[in-house]
Motif scaffolding. Structure first.
Motif, PDB file in Angstrom:
ATOM      1  N   LEU A 113     -68.368 -18.783  23.807  1.00 18.08           N
ATOM      2  CA  LEU A 113     -67.295 -18.725  24.799  1.00 18.08           C
ATOM      3  C   LEU A 113     -66.496 -17.451  24.564  1.00 18.08           C
ATOM      4  N   PRO A 116     -60.383 -14.949  25.836  1.00 19.82           N
ATOM      5  CA  PRO A 116     -59.709 -14.103  26.815  1.00 19.82           C
ATOM      6  C   PRO A 116     -58.659 -13.205  26.160  1.00 19.82           C
ATOM      7  N   GLN A 120     -54.531 -15.307  29.130  1.00 20.90           N
ATOM      8  CA  GLN A 120     -55.609 -15.745  29.997  1.00 20.90           C
ATOM      9  C   GLN A 120     -56.160 -17.056  29.446  1.00 20.90           C
ATOM     10  N   VAL A 122     -59.330 -19.642  28.609  1.00 25.77           N
ATOM     11  CA  VAL A 122     -60.756 -19.657  28.301  1.00 25.77           C
ATOM     12  C   VAL A 122     -61.481 -20.401  29.415  1.00 25.77           C
ATOM     13  N   SER A 123     -62.541 -19.794  29.947  1.00 31.39           N
ATOM     14  CA  SER A 123     -63.350 -20.467  30.961  1.00 31.39           C
ATOM     15  C   SER A 123     -64.276 -21.456  30.270  1.00 31.39           C
ATOM     16  N   LEU A 124     -64.202 -22.696  30.696  1.00 31.61           N
ATOM     17  CA  LEU A 124     -65.070 -23.730  30.139  1.00 31.61           C
ATOM     18  C   LEU A 124     -66.349 -23.907  30.955  1.00 31.61           C
ATOM     19  N   ASP A 125     -66.516 -23.091  31.994  1.00 32.78           N
ATOM     20  CA  ASP A 125     -67.702 -23.214  32.841  1.00 32.78           C
ATOM     21  C   ASP A 125     -69.013 -23.134  32.061  1.00 32.78           C
TER      22      ASP A 125
END
Length: 161
Positions: A113, A116, A120, A122-125
């Motif tokens: 991951l 950021p 920002q 963190v994108s969990l996508d």
């Protein structure tokens, strides 16, 4: 109906998994501490620098420490769905483990991951995508081999220098 659970929901509802997690976190800390340079406080070697097999191995260690049994990377039968019919094929599974009379079949994934910049999120996508894939793969195993099929993800946030 599909329902999503957090790891905390699973741990509190299943004491056998909770017992493993109670051992996993201290095991990770113990391992990291053993590889820390006393002079510089830098790690010389840690398992999170590596990919899935290393994390599965660490988790298997926690299973053994909790009084269970574990077998990593073993030959297994899987199912491939073609329309309404299933075709069996031989493959490999990540981890079979048993504890407190329960048996689990874990299909694992590993993702890095991106951390950021300040302020920002963190994108969990990538984590969610990997978990869906792990669960899909877990469902390709015949349920008779284990009382519970699990999909799991080891998500790692590399430290910035």
């Amino acid at each position: 109906m599909n329902t999503a659970s957090t790891i905390q929901d699973v741990i509190t509802s299943d004491t056998s998994l909770g017992k493993i997690m109670d051992n996993w976190f201290p095991l990770v800390r113990r391992y990291a501490g053993a590889w820390k340079d006393e002079k510089t406080s830098a790690w010389k070697e840690v398992h999170w620098w590596y990919r899935k097999r290393t994390h599965v191995g660490m988790f298997a260690g926690a299973v053994w420490m909790a009084g269970g049994i574990a077998l990593e990377e073993y030959g297994s039968e899987k199912l491939k769905r073609f329309g309404k019919s299933d075709t069996k094929y031989k493959g490999r599974s990540d981890l079979y483990f048993g504890i407190m009379g329960r048996h689990f079949d874990l299909e694992a994934k590993h993702v890095y991951l991106d951390l950021p910049q300040k302020e920002q999120v963190v994108s969990l996508d990538p984590l969610i995508t990997a978990l869906r894939e792990a669960c899909k793969n877990a469902c390709q195993r015949p349920k008779a081999k284990a009382s519970c099929r699990l999909g799991g993800v080891f998500g790692i946030c590399p430290a910035r220098s």
